[in-house]
Design an enzyme around this catalytic site. Structure first.
Site, PDB file in Angstrom:
ATOM      1  N   LYS A  73      18.880  12.021  -6.394  1.00  0.00           N
ATOM      2  CA  LYS A  73      17.512  11.631  -6.092  1.00  0.00           C
ATOM      3  C   LYS A  73      16.563  12.599  -6.791  1.00  0.00           C
ATOM      4  O   LYS A  73      16.805  13.806  -6.850  1.00  0.00           O
ATOM      5  CB  LYS A  73      17.288  11.682  -4.575  1.00  0.00           C
ATOM      6  CG  LYS A  73      15.929  11.181  -4.131  1.00  0.00           C
ATOM      7  CD  LYS A  73      15.824  11.203  -2.606  1.00  0.00           C
ATOM      8  CE  LYS A  73      14.453  10.717  -2.159  1.00  0.00           C
ATOM      9  NZ  LYS A  73      14.327  10.726  -0.682  1.00  0.00           N
ATOM     10  N   TRP A  84       4.057   0.638   9.835  1.00  0.00           N
ATOM     11  CA  TRP A  84       4.681  -0.533   9.211  1.00  0.00           C
ATOM     12  C   TRP A  84       4.095  -1.827   9.763  1.00  0.00           C
ATOM     13  O   TRP A  84       4.098  -2.863   9.087  1.00  0.00           O
ATOM     14  CB  TRP A  84       6.197  -0.507   9.408  1.00  0.00           C
ATOM     15  CG  TRP A  84       6.878   0.553   8.620  1.00  0.00           C
ATOM     16  CD1 TRP A  84       7.288   1.774   9.065  1.00  0.00           C
ATOM     17  CD2 TRP A  84       7.225   0.506   7.232  1.00  0.00           C
ATOM     18  NE1 TRP A  84       7.872   2.480   8.044  1.00  0.00           N
ATOM     19  CE2 TRP A  84       7.848   1.735   6.911  1.00  0.00           C
ATOM     20  CE3 TRP A  84       7.067  -0.453   6.238  1.00  0.00           C
ATOM     21  CZ2 TRP A  84       8.315   2.027   5.646  1.00  0.00           C
ATOM     22  CZ3 TRP A  84       7.539  -0.163   4.960  1.00  0.00           C
ATOM     23  CH2 TRP A  84       8.155   1.064   4.685  1.00  0.00           C
ATOM     24  N   TRP A 127       8.727  -3.009   3.983  1.00  0.00           N
ATOM     25  CA  TRP A 127       7.594  -3.923   3.839  1.00  0.00           C
ATOM     26  C   TRP A 127       8.008  -5.390   3.760  1.00  0.00           C
ATOM     27  O   TRP A 127       7.399  -6.256   4.392  1.00  0.00           O
ATOM     28  CB  TRP A 127       6.784  -3.524   2.602  1.00  0.00           C
ATOM     29  CG  TRP A 127       5.462  -4.201   2.487  1.00  0.00           C
ATOM     30  CD1 TRP A 127       4.491  -4.292   3.446  1.00  0.00           C
ATOM     31  CD2 TRP A 127       4.951  -4.875   1.330  1.00  0.00           C
ATOM     32  NE1 TRP A 127       3.410  -4.980   2.952  1.00  0.00           N
ATOM     33  CE2 TRP A 127       3.656  -5.344   1.661  1.00  0.00           C
ATOM     34  CE3 TRP A 127       5.450  -5.104   0.051  1.00  0.00           C
ATOM     35  CZ2 TRP A 127       2.866  -6.040   0.753  1.00  0.00           C
ATOM     36  CZ3 TRP A 127       4.661  -5.797  -0.860  1.00  0.00           C
ATOM     37  CH2 TRP A 127       3.384  -6.258  -0.512  1.00  0.00           C
ATOM     38  N   LYS A 157      11.254  17.301  -6.424  1.00  0.00           N
ATOM     39  CA  LYS A 157      10.297  18.293  -6.950  1.00  0.00           C
ATOM     40  C   LYS A 157      10.877  19.693  -6.829  1.00  0.00           C
ATOM     41  O   LYS A 157      10.682  20.542  -7.700  1.00  0.00           O
ATOM     42  CB  LYS A 157       8.977  18.209  -6.177  1.00  0.00           C
ATOM     43  CG  LYS A 157       8.180  16.945  -6.439  1.00  0.00           C
ATOM     44  CD  LYS A 157       6.894  16.956  -5.617  1.00  0.00           C
ATOM     45  CE  LYS A 157       6.138  15.651  -5.781  1.00  0.00           C
ATOM     46  NZ  LYS A 157       4.945  15.599  -4.914  1.00  0.00           N
ATOM     47  N   PRO A 164       0.800  -1.228   0.000  1.00  0.00           N
ATOM     48  CA  PRO A 164       0.000   0.000   0.000  1.00  0.00           C
ATOM     49  C   PRO A 164       0.833   1.279   0.000  1.00  0.00           C
ATOM     50  O   PRO A 164       1.654   1.475   0.898  1.00  0.00           O
ATOM     51  CB  PRO A 164      -0.807  -0.115   1.304  1.00  0.00           C
ATOM     52  CG  PRO A 164       0.075  -0.923   2.209  1.00  0.00           C
ATOM     53  CD  PRO A 164       0.832  -1.869   1.324  1.00  0.00           C
ATOM     54  N   ASP A 192      -2.186   2.997   2.244  1.00  0.00           N
ATOM     55  CA  ASP A 192      -1.644   3.215   3.583  1.00  0.00           C
ATOM     56  C   ASP A 192      -2.181   4.556   4.060  1.00  0.00           C
ATOM     57  O   ASP A 192      -1.843   5.602   3.481  1.00  0.00           O
ATOM     58  CB  ASP A 192      -0.114   3.242   3.514  1.00  0.00           C
ATOM     59  CG  ASP A 192       0.523   2.566   4.708  1.00  0.00           C
ATOM     60  OD1 ASP A 192      -0.141   2.463   5.746  1.00  0.00           O
ATOM     61  OD2 ASP A 192       1.686   2.142   4.601  1.00  0.00           O
ATOM     62  N   GLN A 204      12.540  -1.474   0.213  1.00  0.00           N
ATOM     63  CA  GLN A 204      11.609  -2.217   1.062  1.00  0.00           C
ATOM     64  C   GLN A 204      12.255  -3.436   1.721  1.00  0.00           C
ATOM     65  O   GLN A 204      11.598  -4.157   2.467  1.00  0.00           O
ATOM     66  CB  GLN A 204      10.390  -2.648   0.249  1.00  0.00           C
ATOM     67  CG  GLN A 204       9.535  -1.492  -0.223  1.00  0.00           C
ATOM     68  CD  GLN A 204       9.074  -0.593   0.918  1.00  0.00           C
ATOM     69  OE1 GLN A 204       8.703  -1.070   1.982  1.00  0.00           O
ATOM     70  NE2 GLN A 204       9.118   0.711   0.702  1.00  0.00           N
TER      71      GLN A 204
END
Length: 691
Positions: free
Chosen positions: A619, A546, A586, A622, A66, A105, A582
Site C-alpha cells: 500500500k 456514510w 459509497w 507517506k 465526495p 465530505d 467502495q
C-alpha cells in the site's frame, strides 16, 4: 490534452486554403505545453462556456463521490478523476449536457480524529470540558484545509469540474435533505434502536458499521490462551476453552459446545489433570496421542446445562439468572480452538445471540459491558480497572496463571480488523445504536443491482452481489459531535418519539428558527410532549458520514425542497465511478437508500477501478515514502502521460496496479513522441507543398 489541442488548432488552419502552417519545433516540453493549454481554457472560461452552449441538450447525469479535504489527493483520486473526466467529456461531445459538480465530505471521523490528535482529546469527558460548540468550531476550521491543493491538483490533471458550484455535507441545505431522507425511512418503519455487538473504534470512541470494519484488515500476532473451567459437580474435571482475546474473559458468562459433534474426557499424562474438549481438536493441546489418555467419549449435547466455576468474581451474581453453565449451538466448529467457546455476550455477536436464547441475559437489561468508550476497563473489573483492554491481556494471563486456570499460553497470527481512520485495532462491543433495516430488502437490493451495468461485470455478481446477499441492518448512529444530528426528539422513557424532517418542521415544533443544524445549534431545543411527558429532547447521536454520502444524489440539489422536477427527471444517474473499495462503502449506501426510498437503483452505469499500489506491491505510504510524488510526476512528464498510463492499465478493470514511474516515462517515449514526430513530419510536408 496537449497534442489533441495543438492538432485541433492546426487542422482548422489546414482547411483554410490561404493559411500558412506554423513550423513545428524539433522538440517539445509536454508539461509546459499543457500549462499553456490550461491558461487558454482559463482565459476563455472554456468549461463554463461549454455548459452554456449545451444547456438545452438532453441531460447526462453524473454523481461525483465526495472525498475528504483533510488529506491531499493521491493516485487513487487521480485515477478515478481521470475516468470520470473521460466519460463525461465523451458524453458532452456526444450531444449531452453534463453538469459536473465537485463535492466534499466534511463530517465524521476523519475530521474529528485530526482534532482529537491535535488537542490531545482522549474521550467524551475532554469534549464535555471544552464544550461541543468549541469542539465543532475546531472541526470546521480544518475541514477545507487542503481544498486549494485539491483544486490545483484536479485542474492540473486536465479535469473539467465545477468547484464554485460545489456541494459540502456541512451546508445546512444538504443536512436538511439528509433529515428528509431519514424521516422517509422512519415513516416506513425502517428505523429502530437496539443493542448490538458491533465493531468499535476505541481511538475514535464510536461504533463502526460492518462495511467500515471490513475496509482495513491486517495480519497480527495476538495472545492465544487455553483456560480451564472446573465443573461444579466434579472440580477435578475441567472444560477447556481457547481464545485470542483474553481481555473478554472477565466478562465470561457461559461456555458453548456443538451439540452434534463428539467430545472427549481426557487425562493429560504429564500433569495428571482431566479435561473435556472436542475430539477433533485434541491436536490443539497435545502434540501426540501418547500425551493423553481418553477416559470417555460423548456428543456435546451431554454437556448442556452443566455448571462450572467462574474465572472471576466480578459478575458472580449472574449465576442466579443461569450464568456459568454450558450451552449448545451449531456455530461452534471443529476447525479451530478446543471446541469449547467461552461466551462474553456483550463482546461477540454469536455470544450475544446464544446467551439471549438461553435467557442468561435479557435484551432490555443493563449490559454487562465493563469497558468504557476509550476501551479501558471500568471499576467493576477491580483487578484491571483503568487498563486499556489490549494492554491488560498480559496482566489477565498472569493472574490466570497464578490462580491455576491457565492451561496453555502462546501467540497466534491471524487477520484482524483495524479502524479505517485511526489505524488502531477494533474491538467488538455491545452499544445502543440506531439502525436502518436492510435485511428485509436483500432481494430488492439484488434486483436493483441487476439493473445496473457494471464495468467490470464480475464485480456486480461476485464482490458486490455477495456483499448484498449477506447485508445486515445498518448502524447509522455515531456517538460523536461533528456531523448531521439524528433528528429524533424523545421523552425520558423513549416511549414518545418525534422525527423531524425539515428546518421548517423544527421551527414549528420548537418555536425557534434555526439557520444551522449542527449539534451546538439544536441540542438545546425541546419539543412539548403531546402525551403529558414534559418535554422531548434530541437523542445525542449524529449520523454516520456514510449515510450523508449515500444521500448525496438528493442532498446535492436540496431535494425535495428545491429542484424537485429537475431531480426526478434525471434520476437515476447515468454514470458514476469509484474504486473497488467502495463496493462496501459509497456504492452500497447509495443502493440501500435509493432502494428504500424509491425502489430503484441510484445509477445506471458504474466503472470500478482497482487500487494503485506502490511499485513493491505494498500500500502506498507517506511514512514509508514508497511512491513518487504525483505533483513531481506531472511536473516531469505531464498530466497526459500520467492519465494515459493509468487508463491503459489493468487498474480500469478493477485489478490492482503497481505504480512505476518508468511506465509514465514510457508513454512519452512510445506514444507521445512518435505521435508528435509524425505530426511534425506532416507539417513539414504541408509547408513544402505550400512553397
Amino acid at each position: 490534452m496537449t497534442l489533441a489541442c495543438i492538432i485541433s488548432r492546426v487542422s482548422s488552419r489546414l482547411h483554410s486554403r490561404d493559411a500558412m502552417v506554423e513550423p513545428v519545433p524539433e522538440s517539445i516540453n509536454f508539461p509546459s505545453e499543457e500549462e499553456k493549454i490550461q491558461q487558454f481554457w482559463k482565459e476563455r472560461d472554456c468549461f463554463q462556456e461549454c455548459l452554456k452552449q449545451s444547456k438545452n441538450r438532453p441531460r447526462y447525469t453524473f454523481y461525483d463521490g465526495p472525498p475528504f479535504a483533510t488529506g491531499l489527493p493521491h493516485y487513487g483520486h487521480i485515477l478515478a478523476g481521470t475516468i470520470k473526466d473521460i466519460v463525461t467529456r465523451f458524453a458532452h461531445q456526444s450531444g449531452f449536457h453534463v453538469d459536473r459538480r465537485f463535492g466534499w465530505d466534511c463530517h465524521g471521523l476523519p475530521v474529528e480524529y485530526e482534532i482529537d490528535k491535535t488537542l490531545g482529546i482522549k474521550g467524551p469527558e475532554d469534549v464535555a470540558k471544552m464544550g461541543i460548540a468549541e469542539y465543532n468550531k475546531q472541526c470546521r476550521s480544518i475541514v477545507m484545509r487542503y481544498s486549494h491543493e485539491w483544486e490545483t491538483s484536479v485542474s492540473r490533471m486536465g479535469r473539467w469540474i465545477d468547484f464554485k458550484n460545489d456541494y459540502k455535507t456541512l451546508y445546512p441545505w444538504f443536512m436538511e435533505t439528509v433529515w428528509w431522507v431519514f424521516k422517509q425511512l422512519y415513516d416506513k418503519g425502517f428505523v429502530y434502536q437496539g443493542v448490538k455487538v458491533m465493531p468499535y473504534s476505541t481511538a475514535c470512541n464510536t461504533p463502526l458499521s460492518n462495511f467500515e470494519a471490513h475496509q482495513n484488515y491486517k495480519d497480527v500476532q495476538d495472545p492465544s490462551v487455553i483456560v480451564n473451567f472446573p465443573l461444579v459437580e466434579s472440580e477435578n474435571v475441567s472444560l477447556i476453552a481457547w481464545t485470542t482475546t483474553p481481555w473478554t474473559l472477565p466478562s465470561n458468562l457461559a461456555l458453548c459446545v456443538n451439540p452434534e459433534l463428539l467430545y472427549v474426557q481426557v487425562k493429560d499424562n504429564a500433569t495428571e489433570r482431566t479435561y473435556i474438549m472436542m475430539e477433533a481438536r485434541l491436536g490443539a493441546l497435545f502434540k501426540s496421542e501418547s500425551e493423553y489418555s481418553v477416559l470417555d467419549k460423548f456428543p456435546g449435547e451431554v454437556l448442556k446445562g452443566k455448571k462450572y466455576k467462574p474465572l472471576f468474581h466480578y459478575f458472580s451474581k449472574c449465576a442466579e439468572k443461569g450464568a456459568f453453565q454450558v450451552v449448545t449451538d451449531n456455530y461452534v466448529k471443529e476447525e479451530e480452538g478446543t471446541g469449547v467457546v467461552h461466551q462474553a455476550p456483550y463482546f461477540g455477536a454469536d455470544d450475544y445471540r446464544v446467551c439471549t436464547e438461553y435467557n442468561i441475559i435479557q435484551r432490555d437489561q443493563a449490559p454487562i459491558c465493563p469497558v468504557d468508550a476509550s476501551g479501558c476497563f471500568t471499576s467493576e473489573v477491580t483487578d484491571f480497572a483503568g487498563q486499556y483492554v489490549k494492554d491488560a491481556d498480559k496482566n489477565i494471563i498472569k493472574l490466570l496463571k497464578e490462580k491455576g486456570r491457565l492451561v496453555n499460553a502462546s501467540t497466534s497470527k491471524h487477520s484482524y480488523p483495524f479502524c479505517w481512520r485511526s489505524d488502531t485495532p477494533l474491538i467488538y462491543k455491545a452499544v445502543p445504536s440506531w439502525f436502518v433495516r436492510v435485511e428485509h430488502m436483500v432481494e430488492k437490493l439484488l434486483e436493483c443491482n441487476g439493473k445496473c451495468y457494471w464495468v467490470p461485470e464480475f464485480v456486480r455478481e461476485k464482490r458486490f452481489g455477495n456483499w448484498l446477499r449477506d447485508a445486515r441492518d445498518w448502524a447509522i448512529s455515531r456517538n460523536r459531535y461533528w456531523g448531521t444530528p439524528i433528528p429524533l426528539w424523545v421523552s425520558d422513557d423513549f416511549e414518545e418519539v418525534v422525527c423531524v424532517g425539515s428546518m421548517a418542521e423544527l421551527e414549528e415544533l420548537t418555536g425557534v428558527k434555526v439557520t444551522d443544524l449542527h449539534r451546538e445549534s439544536i441540542d438545546s431545543l425541546t419539543i412539548p410532549s403531546r402525551c403529558g411527558k414534559g418535554v422531548l429532547r434530541r437523542v445525542t447521536e449524529v449520523f454516520d458520514c456514510w449515510f450523508e454520502s449515500g444521500s448525496m444524489p438528493y442532498a446535492q440539489v436540496h431535494y425535495p425542497f428545491e429542484n424537485k422536477k429537475e431531480f426526478e427527471d434525471t434520476f437515476p444517474a447515468d454514470f458514476i465511478a469509484e474504486g473497488i473499495d467502495q463496493t462496501r462503502g459509497w456504492f452500497y449506501t447509495l443502493l440501500v437508500l435509493s432502494t428504500a426510498l424509491f425502489g430503484k437503483p441510484p445509477f445506471k452505469n458504474v466503472i470500478v477501478n482497482g487500487l494503485v499500489l506502490a511499485g513493491d506491491g505494498q500500500k502506498m505510504s507517506k511514512r514509508k515514502k514508497n511512491y513518487p510524488d504525483p505533483g513531481l510526476i506531472v511536473q516531469s512528464y505531464g498530466a497526459d502521460a500520467l492519465r494515459l498510463y493509468l487508463i491503459n492499465s489493468p487498474v480500469v478493470r478493477a485489478e490492482n496496479l503497481r505504480f512505476k514511474e518508468e511506465g509514465v516515462r514510457d508513454v512519452l517515449k512510445d506514444v507521445f513522441l512518435p505521435w508528435y514526430n509524425a505530426y511534425r513530419f506532416l507539417v513539414q510536408n504541408v509547408q513544402r507543398l505550400q512553397k
